[in-house]
Design a protein around this motif. Sequence first.
Motif, PDB file in Angstrom:
ATOM      1  N   PRO A 268       0.822  -1.211   0.000  1.00  0.00           N
ATOM      2  CA  PRO A 268       0.000   0.000   0.000  1.00  0.00           C
ATOM      3  C   PRO A 268       0.858   1.264   0.000  1.00  0.00           C
ATOM      4  O   PRO A 268       1.798   1.385   0.802  1.00  0.00           O
ATOM      5  CB  PRO A 268      -0.799  -0.112   1.303  1.00  0.00           C
ATOM      6  N   GLY A 269       0.580   2.164  -0.915  1.00  0.00           N
ATOM      7  CA  GLY A 269       1.339   3.411  -1.008  1.00  0.00           C
ATOM      8  C   GLY A 269       2.652   3.300  -1.746  1.00  0.00           C
ATOM      9  O   GLY A 269       3.311   4.315  -2.005  1.00  0.00           O
ATOM     10  N   ALA A 270       3.058   2.083  -2.105  1.00  0.00           N
ATOM     11  CA  ALA A 270       4.318   1.883  -2.837  1.00  0.00           C
ATOM     12  C   ALA A 270       4.066   1.953  -4.344  1.00  0.00           C
ATOM     13  O   ALA A 270       2.929   2.037  -4.803  1.00  0.00           O
ATOM     14  CB  ALA A 270       4.949   0.555  -2.450  1.00  0.00           C
ATOM     15  N   SER A 271       5.141   1.895  -5.110  1.00  0.00           N
ATOM     16  CA  SER A 271       5.017   2.029  -6.555  1.00  0.00           C
ATOM     17  C   SER A 271       6.039   1.162  -7.263  1.00  0.00           C
ATOM     18  O   SER A 271       6.952   0.613  -6.634  1.00  0.00           O
ATOM     19  CB  SER A 271       5.197   3.495  -6.975  1.00  0.00           C
ATOM     20  N   ILE A 272       5.876   1.043  -8.577  1.00  0.00           N
ATOM     21  CA  ILE A 272       6.852   0.329  -9.403  1.00  0.00           C
ATOM     22  C   ILE A 272       7.349   1.271 -10.492  1.00  0.00           C
ATOM     23  O   ILE A 272       6.606   2.133 -10.981  1.00  0.00           O
ATOM     24  CB  ILE A 272       6.259  -0.942 -10.042  1.00  0.00           C
ATOM     25  N   ILE A 273       8.609   1.090 -10.852  1.00  0.00           N
ATOM     26  CA  ILE A 273       9.244   1.891 -11.903  1.00  0.00           C
ATOM     27  C   ILE A 273       9.460   1.028 -13.133  1.00  0.00           C
ATOM     28  O   ILE A 273      10.054  -0.058 -13.035  1.00  0.00           O
ATOM     29  CB  ILE A 273      10.609   2.450 -11.439  1.00  0.00           C
ATOM     30  N   VAL A 274       8.973   1.503 -14.277  1.00  0.00           N
ATOM     31  CA  VAL A 274       9.237   0.842 -15.557  1.00  0.00           C
ATOM     32  C   VAL A 274      10.173   1.744 -16.345  1.00  0.00           C
ATOM     33  O   VAL A 274       9.778   2.827 -16.786  1.00  0.00           O
ATOM     34  CB  VAL A 274       7.948   0.588 -16.345  1.00  0.00           C
ATOM     35  N   ALA A 275      11.412   1.311 -16.490  1.00  0.00           N
ATOM     36  CA  ALA A 275      12.436   2.117 -17.152  1.00  0.00           C
ATOM     37  C   ALA A 275      12.546   1.739 -18.628  1.00  0.00           C
ATOM     38  O   ALA A 275      12.343   0.584 -19.000  1.00  0.00           O
ATOM     39  CB  ALA A 275      13.784   1.905 -16.473  1.00  0.00           C
ATOM     40  N   GLN A 276      12.888   2.730 -19.427  1.00  0.00           N
ATOM     41  CA  GLN A 276      13.238   2.416 -20.806  1.00  0.00           C
ATOM     42  C   GLN A 276      14.472   1.523 -20.813  1.00  0.00           C
ATOM     43  O   GLN A 276      14.501   0.501 -21.501  1.00  0.00           O
ATOM     44  CB  GLN A 276      13.513   3.713 -21.583  1.00  0.00           C
ATOM     45  N   THR A 277      15.472   1.896 -20.027  1.00  0.00           N
ATOM     46  CA  THR A 277      16.678   1.078 -19.854  1.00  0.00           C
ATOM     47  C   THR A 277      17.107   1.182 -18.400  1.00  0.00           C
ATOM     48  O   THR A 277      17.416   2.276 -17.910  1.00  0.00           O
ATOM     49  CB  THR A 277      17.819   1.544 -20.775  1.00  0.00           C
TER      50      THR A 277
END
Length: 439
Positions: free
Chosen positions: A237-246
Amino acid sequence: MKKLVLSLCLVASLLACKKDKTPGIQPIDVDVKLSYEIATYKLPIEKIIVKITNTHTNASQELATDTAGKVAFKSIPSGLYDIDAVVTISAIEYTRITGIPTENPVTFNASEKGKQIDATLNGVLDLRLIVGKSGDWLIKQIYYAGSDNTNGAVFRDQFLEFSNNTNQVLYADSLYFAQIYGRVSSVSANMNYTSTGQMDWSKSLNMDPGVNANSDYVYAKSLYMIPGTGKQYPVQPGASIIVAQTAINHKSPFTGNDGKVISVRNPELTIDLSTADFEAYYGDISGGKPFASDVDNPQVPNIEIIAPSGNDMILDANGRDGYVIFKVDRTQKVREWPQYPEPLKTAPSATAKKYFQIPIKHLIDGVEIQPNLPASRYPKKLNPGIDAGFTFVPAGNYSSQSVVRKTEKTVNGRRILKDTNNSSQDFDYLDRAQPRGFK
């Protein structure tokens, strides 16, 4: 004495403007009437703030509606305007009025973007208040601008961030996201357009005549999916994910897939994405030609590329994309959803790119990005039920800035992000993109 002269000149200028009878130049009285898209219930229509903003000067006025849902703006200078209204009804009040149980406030938005106001304007502007979706997943941050194209990493340090805005664990597995396609250039004589100036997808070759192609769907420029077995990637809860190009540290030199070293002159302009949760790797696409900077970090899982665009997951640095996220149940075969070419007046070529048709009913969240300069903006791709506004970084492309969703409140240490389905209200910007940062 100088102040008096300036004041007299200003008054004279305003009087001259009021007396000017030239069509399209004299100030206009603008009447706006709000109504709800769903007329079944007697929802509150009084004291809703309506805002009218000149897209050139950014000057704005706000008025509250009367008991009939009307406002009257007086002596508005001719020009292009954005007109917006938003009303949030508490969960208790909404349930009392409708009988529909809900635990969260319900937000309605009305929006008219780039409306030409001049002497040809007749009658009342009718704006519909459309209910927005309250998502468990939210698009939190979009770093589309990239960093300086001489001293920074250009576009190769771009990323997207998705947040769990609930008080329960969510799983990122099979979360889809897409860049939305639409008009991003001047009018073409060979393109079919709607009355708003956006592409008229109902005229696409082989479009199903039984669907509302423009109002019930959006069209994907690129389409991706987070992998997983179902509960492989929990997000607290309240956290996130990062999707990077690289997913690398773009501050440090690295070896590209062509064997040459890639570096930046000023590491302070870019970011470290080596701890991203996922990355887009185009090297595995059949027949693909990835950019030299598209290297595979074996420590970071790759997203599934369903519909690629270009040579990498490139976010439009000028701010001309819309972004959506969605999840579906097992009855939906996303890879088999219809695809259509641009709605040209002439037959498209046999090799013309086709765009996935995404049903709006499946969308969890959407954010419209527009260029920072009003003169460079285009008709919206997302309707008010998805995003009634738009957002942008003020410094424009290659500025290292990102747009980021505002924090609405903090409960027991958990940040709850603002979600009114109007990114003009919900988003701010970071002067330097910061993965997992807050505003």
